[in-house]
Design a protein around this motif. Structure first.
Motif, PDB file in Angstrom:
ATOM      1  N   ILE A  28       0.855  -1.186   0.000  1.00 37.91           N
ATOM      2  CA  ILE A  28       0.000   0.000   0.000  1.00 37.91           C
ATOM      3  C   ILE A  28       0.889   1.233   0.000  1.00 37.91           C
ATOM      4  CG2 ILE A  28      -1.773   1.309   1.228  1.00 37.91           C
ATOM      5  CD1 ILE A  28      -2.725  -1.333   2.444  1.00 37.91           C
ATOM      6  N   LYS A  29       0.660   2.116  -0.971  1.00 37.92           N
ATOM      7  CA  LYS A  29       1.436   3.339  -1.101  1.00 37.92           C
ATOM      8  C   LYS A  29       0.473   4.514  -1.265  1.00 37.92           C
ATOM      9  CE  LYS A  29       5.769   1.834  -1.308  1.00 37.92           C
ATOM     10  NZ  LYS A  29       6.841   2.351  -0.417  1.00 37.92           N
ATOM     11  N   THR A  30       1.020   5.712  -1.118  1.00 39.36           N
ATOM     12  CA  THR A  30       0.229   6.917  -1.369  1.00 39.36           C
ATOM     13  C   THR A  30       0.704   7.579  -2.655  1.00 39.36           C
ATOM     14  OG1 THR A  30       1.697   8.219   0.032  1.00 39.36           O
ATOM     15  CG2 THR A  30      -0.278   7.311   1.057  1.00 39.36           C
ATOM     16  N   ARG A  31      -0.150   8.404  -3.204  1.00 40.40           N
ATOM     17  CA  ARG A  31       0.177   9.094  -4.447  1.00 40.40           C
ATOM     18  C   ARG A  31       1.501   9.849  -4.334  1.00 40.40           C
ATOM     19  NH1 ARG A  31      -5.012  12.637  -5.480  1.00 40.40           N
ATOM     20  NH2 ARG A  31      -4.894  12.632  -3.200  1.00 40.40           N
TER      21      ARG A  31
ATOM     22  N   GLN B  91       0.160  -7.244  -5.376  1.00 42.61           N
ATOM     23  CA  GLN B  91      -1.028  -6.395  -5.409  1.00 42.61           C
ATOM     24  C   GLN B  91      -0.667  -5.032  -4.864  1.00 42.61           C
ATOM     25  OE1 GLN B  91      -4.306  -7.264  -6.657  1.00 42.61           O
ATOM     26  NE2 GLN B  91      -4.323  -5.023  -6.575  1.00 42.61           N
ATOM     27  N   LEU B  92      -0.655  -4.022  -5.720  1.00 41.88           N
ATOM     28  CA  LEU B  92      -0.302  -2.658  -5.326  1.00 41.88           C
ATOM     29  C   LEU B  92      -1.565  -1.817  -5.210  1.00 41.88           C
ATOM     30  CD1 LEU B  92       1.715  -0.315  -4.878  1.00 41.88           C
ATOM     31  CD2 LEU B  92       1.735   0.000  -7.373  1.00 41.88           C
ATOM     32  N   SER B  93      -1.723  -1.196  -4.067  1.00 45.02           N
ATOM     33  CA  SER B  93      -2.832  -0.264  -3.860  1.00 45.02           C
ATOM     34  C   SER B  93      -2.248   1.115  -3.629  1.00 45.02           C
ATOM     35  CB  SER B  93      -3.673  -0.679  -2.647  1.00 45.02           C
ATOM     36  OG  SER B  93      -4.251  -1.949  -2.868  1.00 45.02           O
ATOM     37  N   VAL B  94      -2.690   2.092  -4.405  1.00 50.04           N
ATOM     38  CA  VAL B  94      -2.232   3.473  -4.267  1.00 50.04           C
ATOM     39  C   VAL B  94      -3.395   4.304  -3.733  1.00 50.04           C
ATOM     40  CG1 VAL B  94      -1.227   5.470  -5.414  1.00 50.04           C
ATOM     41  CG2 VAL B  94      -0.654   3.156  -6.201  1.00 50.04           C
ATOM     42  N   LEU B  95      -3.179   4.909  -2.575  1.00 51.07           N
ATOM     43  CA  LEU B  95      -4.242   5.681  -1.917  1.00 51.07           C
ATOM     44  C   LEU B  95      -4.032   7.180  -2.078  1.00 51.07           C
ATOM     45  CD1 LEU B  95      -4.461   3.568   1.357  1.00 51.07           C
ATOM     46  CD2 LEU B  95      -5.710   3.266  -0.784  1.00 51.07           C
TER      47      LEU B  95
ATOM     48  N   ALA C  87      -3.009  -1.988  -9.107  1.00 49.65           N
ATOM     49  CA  ALA C  87      -3.185  -3.158  -9.968  1.00 49.65           C
ATOM     50  C   ALA C  87      -2.412  -4.323  -9.395  1.00 49.65           C
ATOM     51  CB  ALA C  87      -2.684  -2.858 -11.389  1.00 49.65           C
ATOM     52  N   LEU C  88      -2.582  -5.477 -10.030  1.00 50.47           N
ATOM     53  CA  LEU C  88      -1.770  -6.657  -9.754  1.00 50.47           C
ATOM     54  C   LEU C  88      -0.611  -6.649 -10.752  1.00 50.47           C
ATOM     55  CD1 LEU C  88      -1.492  -9.388  -8.186  1.00 50.47           C
ATOM     56  CD2 LEU C  88      -2.764 -10.434 -10.077  1.00 50.47           C
ATOM     57  N   TYR C  89       0.609  -6.646 -10.245  1.00 50.35           N
ATOM     58  CA  TYR C  89       1.784  -6.644 -11.109  1.00 50.35           C
ATOM     59  C   TYR C  89       2.346  -8.059 -11.163  1.00 50.35           C
ATOM     60  CZ  TYR C  89       1.391  -1.671 -11.389  1.00 50.35           C
ATOM     61  OH  TYR C  89       0.916  -0.412 -11.648  1.00 50.35           O
ATOM     62  N   LEU C  90       2.377  -8.585 -12.367  1.00 51.12           N
ATOM     63  CA  LEU C  90       2.772  -9.969 -12.588  1.00 51.12           C
ATOM     64  C   LEU C  90       4.142 -10.040 -13.243  1.00 51.12           C
ATOM     65  CD1 LEU C  90      -0.638 -11.153 -14.025  1.00 51.12           C
ATOM     66  CD2 LEU C  90       0.322 -11.931 -11.869  1.00 51.12           C
TER      67      LEU C  90
ATOM     68  N   VAL D 285      -5.129  -4.869 -14.239  1.00 48.16           N
ATOM     69  CA  VAL D 285      -6.149  -4.118 -13.533  1.00 48.16           C
ATOM     70  C   VAL D 285      -7.345  -5.034 -13.308  1.00 48.16           C
ATOM     71  CG1 VAL D 285      -7.713  -2.158 -13.712  1.00 48.16           C
ATOM     72  CG2 VAL D 285      -5.364  -1.937 -14.516  1.00 48.16           C
ATOM     73  N   LEU D 286      -8.026  -4.856 -12.205  1.00 49.66           N
ATOM     74  CA  LEU D 286      -9.150  -5.716 -11.843  1.00 49.66           C
ATOM     75  C   LEU D 286     -10.157  -5.821 -12.980  1.00 49.66           C
ATOM     76  CD1 LEU D 286     -10.277  -7.365  -9.467  1.00 49.66           C
ATOM     77  CD2 LEU D 286     -11.600  -5.339  -8.821  1.00 49.66           C
ATOM     78  N   GLY D 287     -10.480  -7.050 -13.360  1.00 52.75           N
ATOM     79  CA  GLY D 287     -11.464  -7.284 -14.404  1.00 52.75           C
ATOM     80  C   GLY D 287     -10.908  -7.248 -15.817  1.00 52.75           C
TER      81      GLY D 287
END
Lengths: 113, 113
Positions: free
Chosen positions: B12-15, B109-113, B87-90, B38-40
């Motif tokens: 989890i990271k921030t902008r 799995q990277l989440s940017v908040l 996104a999910l980085y593969l 990206v999801l989906g």
């Protein structure tokens, strides 16, 4: 530009109910068409590579076929453990200089007991 | 043999921050590729490295960079993170540059908040 379109987006089957997933593609000279299975939270798992129209490959309940414009993944008598997202990808001819795979958005398959 | 390993599994990271993702290929595999999922959606190609040299680059901004080390492991770096980088980085490896049977890791799995 290479394009891959998969249909349907989602499919719900009863255990034992056979069906087919479709992958339509446009590519500058097909080097290979690939099918992958992806479970939630996991990376794609290789299933098949098809190289030329008319080619078929089988693995357990899965059979992949290829024409000049599309590929089908046939699932015979599916079981709940076949539930996953199935991804189709193409690779262009080496002449194009493009070696990466172009993926479709996948078909989410759910098999209910 | 161990499969493709990626670390960390979640982040989890921030902008505006910077992130480094790591990948160890299957032993004997010299080619490493990075994909963003990206999801989906299906995976989208970012980079391919072979024998420590960049062999292909997808349509991503210069904020994305990568490198491959003498032991064939690889890092993906993303600077100035945006919300859309979530996104999910593969990471995927293959034995050589021309073989397209890619073996994927489970991803970061990277989440940017």
């Amino acid at each position: 530009e290479d394009q891959v379109t998969q249909s349907p987006e989602a499919l719900r089957l009863q255990e034992g109910e056979s069906s087919s997933l479709n992958c339509s593609y446009t590519v500058s000279g097909l080097r290979g068409l690939f099918w992958y299975r992806q479970d939630p939270g996991k990376g794609p798992e290789f299933l098949f590579t098809l190289y030329s129209a008319g080619e078929e490959k089988e693995k357990e309940r899965l059979k992949a076929t290829l024409t000049k414009k599309e590929s089908f993944l046939h699932i015979t008598a599916p079981k709940p453990e076949d539930s996953a997202t199935y991804l189709c990808a193409v690779q262009a001819s080496p002449d194009t200089g493009r070696r990466a795979l172009t993926f479709g958005s996948g078909t989410r398959l759910q098999v209910q007991p | 043999d161990a499969g493709v390993t990626q670390s960390p599994t979640h982040l989890i990271k921030t902008r505006g921050q910077h992130v480094t993702l790591r990948c160890s290929p299957i032993s004997g595999h010299k080619s490493v590729s990075w994909y963003q999922q990206v999801l989906g959606q299906g995976p989208q190609f970012i980079f391919q490295y072979y024998e420590k040299e960049e062999r292909g680059r997808g349509n991503f901004p210069d904020r994305f960079s990568a490198r491959q080390f003498p032991n064939y492991s690889s890092e993906l770096n993303v600077n100035a993170l945006l919300l859309g980088d979530s996104a999910l980085y593969l990471c995927a490896s293959s034995r050589d540059r021309g073989r397209e049977k890619l073996f994927f890791g489970s991803g970061t799995q990277l989440s940017v908040l």
